[in-house]
Motif scaffolding. Structure first.
Motif, PDB file in Angstrom:
ATOM      1  N   LYS A 101      19.137  26.384  36.747  1.00 12.17           N
ATOM      2  CA  LYS A 101      19.285  27.686  37.026  1.00 12.17           C
ATOM      3  C   LYS A 101      19.567  28.145  36.045  1.00 12.17           C
ATOM      4  N   PHE A 102      19.392  29.325  35.351  1.00  5.68           N
ATOM      5  CA  PHE A 102      19.429  29.572  34.093  1.00  5.68           C
ATOM      6  C   PHE A 102      20.742  31.003  34.475  1.00  5.68           C
ATOM      7  N   ILE A 103      21.163  30.653  33.072  1.00  6.07           N
ATOM      8  CA  ILE A 103      22.350  31.899  33.038  1.00  6.07           C
ATOM      9  C   ILE A 103      22.473  32.064  32.155  1.00  6.07           C
ATOM     10  N   VAL A 104      22.338  33.079  31.994  1.00  4.36           N
ATOM     11  CA  VAL A 104      23.211  34.327  30.427  1.00  4.36           C
ATOM     12  C   VAL A 104      23.231  35.521  30.365  1.00  4.36           C
ATOM     13  N   GLY A 105      24.330  35.478  29.605  1.00  2.00           N
ATOM     14  CA  GLY A 105      25.791  36.860  29.850  1.00  2.00           C
ATOM     15  C   GLY A 105      24.919  38.384  28.923  1.00  2.00           C
ATOM     16  N   ASP A 106      25.072  39.787  29.396  1.00  2.00           N
ATOM     17  CA  ASP A 106      23.957  40.772  29.245  1.00  2.00           C
ATOM     18  C   ASP A 106      24.521  40.964  27.971  1.00  2.00           C
ATOM     19  N   LEU A 107      25.088  40.927  26.925  1.00  4.62           N
ATOM     20  CA  LEU A 107      26.276  40.750  25.311  1.00  4.62           C
ATOM     21  C   LEU A 107      25.293  39.673  24.691  1.00  4.62           C
ATOM     22  N   ASP A 108      24.418  39.269  25.400  1.00  7.20           N
ATOM     23  CA  ASP A 108      23.998  37.512  24.507  1.00  7.20           C
ATOM     24  C   ASP A 108      22.805  38.466  23.767  1.00  7.20           C
ATOM     25  N   LEU A 109      22.989  37.714  22.371  1.00  2.67           N
ATOM     26  CA  LEU A 109      21.826  38.879  21.702  1.00  2.67           C
ATOM     27  C   LEU A 109      20.047  37.590  22.016  1.00  2.67           C
ATOM     28  N   THR A 110      20.283  36.959  22.689  1.00  5.36           N
ATOM     29  CA  THR A 110      19.052  36.284  23.084  1.00  5.36           C
ATOM     30  C   THR A 110      18.025  36.860  23.721  1.00  5.36           C
ATOM     31  N   TYR A 111      19.112  38.043  24.772  1.00  8.86           N
ATOM     32  CA  TYR A 111      19.436  38.248  26.199  1.00  8.86           C
ATOM     33  C   TYR A 111      18.033  39.882  25.655  1.00  8.86           C
ATOM     34  N   SER A 112      18.696  39.970  24.022  1.00  8.49           N
ATOM     35  CA  SER A 112      17.971  41.122  23.447  1.00  8.49           C
ATOM     36  C   SER A 112      16.978  40.926  23.051  1.00  8.49           C
ATOM     37  N   PHE A 113      16.251  39.120  22.732  1.00 11.25           N
ATOM     38  CA  PHE A 113      15.311  39.814  21.903  1.00 11.25           C
ATOM     39  C   PHE A 113      14.163  40.564  22.483  1.00 11.25           C
TER      40      PHE A 113
END
Length: 299
Positions: A237-249
């Motif tokens: 299961k992968f969890i990420v926030g939409d304001l996470d810098l890694t999600y915006s790479f």
């Protein structure tokens, strides 16, 4: 190795990131222990109260994964549930590649698994994409830990933990002189006591150990040649926030939404949490607790 532990039952191994410690998992550990699990959270090599070898090459993923496998051996644990965030996610992906026989299931946060690209080294790609001021590129510079040490540790950590800007962080050459964040106001999820615990450990150890993880990106690329294009075959299961810098790479959202991620991790579930930044397990502890419990209960 310093290891925090609480509870009895099936073991859950928590792997922290930067600039964090075992303490980042304080909420998850208490929750999982209350649900009949044994929660185990080490300070990784070079962090907190765990030894910090002087050589940069001593921080390769072979060393870090090896530390965790030896920890399981020393505790008499054959297989565990694995939970990782940030660098802990990267280490967890590698652990699933190298030793899937020791992992029942993985909950990974913030950093996706990307297969090794045999054509380009990571640091060449980072520099081409983001430039020399990109924080990972800046961390390559020997002596950068001394530049970091010129800044008040607590204010620096507060600036990291409370950052909600998803753009790639850039660090100027004169970082210490230009570091001038506004006075911080702590949110409900981070107390002054929490911040002081992190700060006290980083004041004692400095940042050289953690920076050495970043300095091993190309070494890890060389060492992992045998796993080029390898898939992650444990349930994830992968969890990420939409304001996470890694999600915006660049390319990450397309990789997740377009099926590339699922192709490389066939047993994948993805959760994107709205309005949540990088330090997701601290910012939204109850939601993360239940995501972890609901997922590992399947196995």
């Amino acid at each position: 190795m310093h290891v925090a532990e609480i509870g009895e039952g099936p073991a859950v191994l928590f792997v922290h990131g930067f600039p964090e410690l075992w303490y980042t998992w304080r909420h998850q550990m208490l929750f999982m222990a209350s649900k009949g699990y044994r929660a185990i959270a080490p300070d990784l090599r070079g962090f907190g109260d765990t030894d910090a070898p002087p050589s940069t090459a001593s921080y390769s993923v072979f060393h870090i994964v090896g530390d965790l496998v030896c920890l399981l051996d020393s505790l008499g644990l054959d297989k565990v549930y694995l939970v990782g965030h940030d660098w802990g996610a990267i280490i967890s992906w590698y652990m699933c590649l190298f030793r899937p026989d020791r992992i029942k299931a993985l909950v990974s946060m913030s950093v996706v698994y990307t297969p090794r690209n045999p054509l380009v080294k990571p640091m060449d790609l980072f520099r081409k994409t983001f430039g020399d001021d990109f924080y990972i590129c800046r961390f390559q510079e020997i002596g950068w830990e001394e530049e970091f040490a010129k800044v008040d540790t607590k204010r620096q950590l507060a600036a990291s933990f409370l950052n909600r800007n998803p753009n790639a962080p850039k660090l100027p050459k004169d970082y210490a002189k230009s570091f001038n964040p506004p006075p911080y106001t702590l949110p409900s999820w981070l107390t002054e006591e929490d911040l002081e615990y992190f700060a006290s450990k980083y004041r004692a150890t400095g940042f050289r150990g953690p920076f050495n993880y970043y300095r091993c990106f190309d070494l890890n690329w060389e060492l992992s040649g045998a796993w080029t294009e390898s898939k992650i075959l444990v349930p994830v299961k992968f969890i990420v926030g939409d304001l996470d810098l890694t999600y915006s790479f660049p390319g990450i959202k397309e990789y997740i939404d377009g099926g590339g991620f699922k192709k490389m991790v066939p047993g994948l579930e993805v959760v994107v949490m709205e309005g949540v930044a990088h330090f997701i397990n601290q910012e939204k502890p109850q939601e993360i607790n239940h995501h972890i419990l609901d997922f590992i209960n399947k196995f």
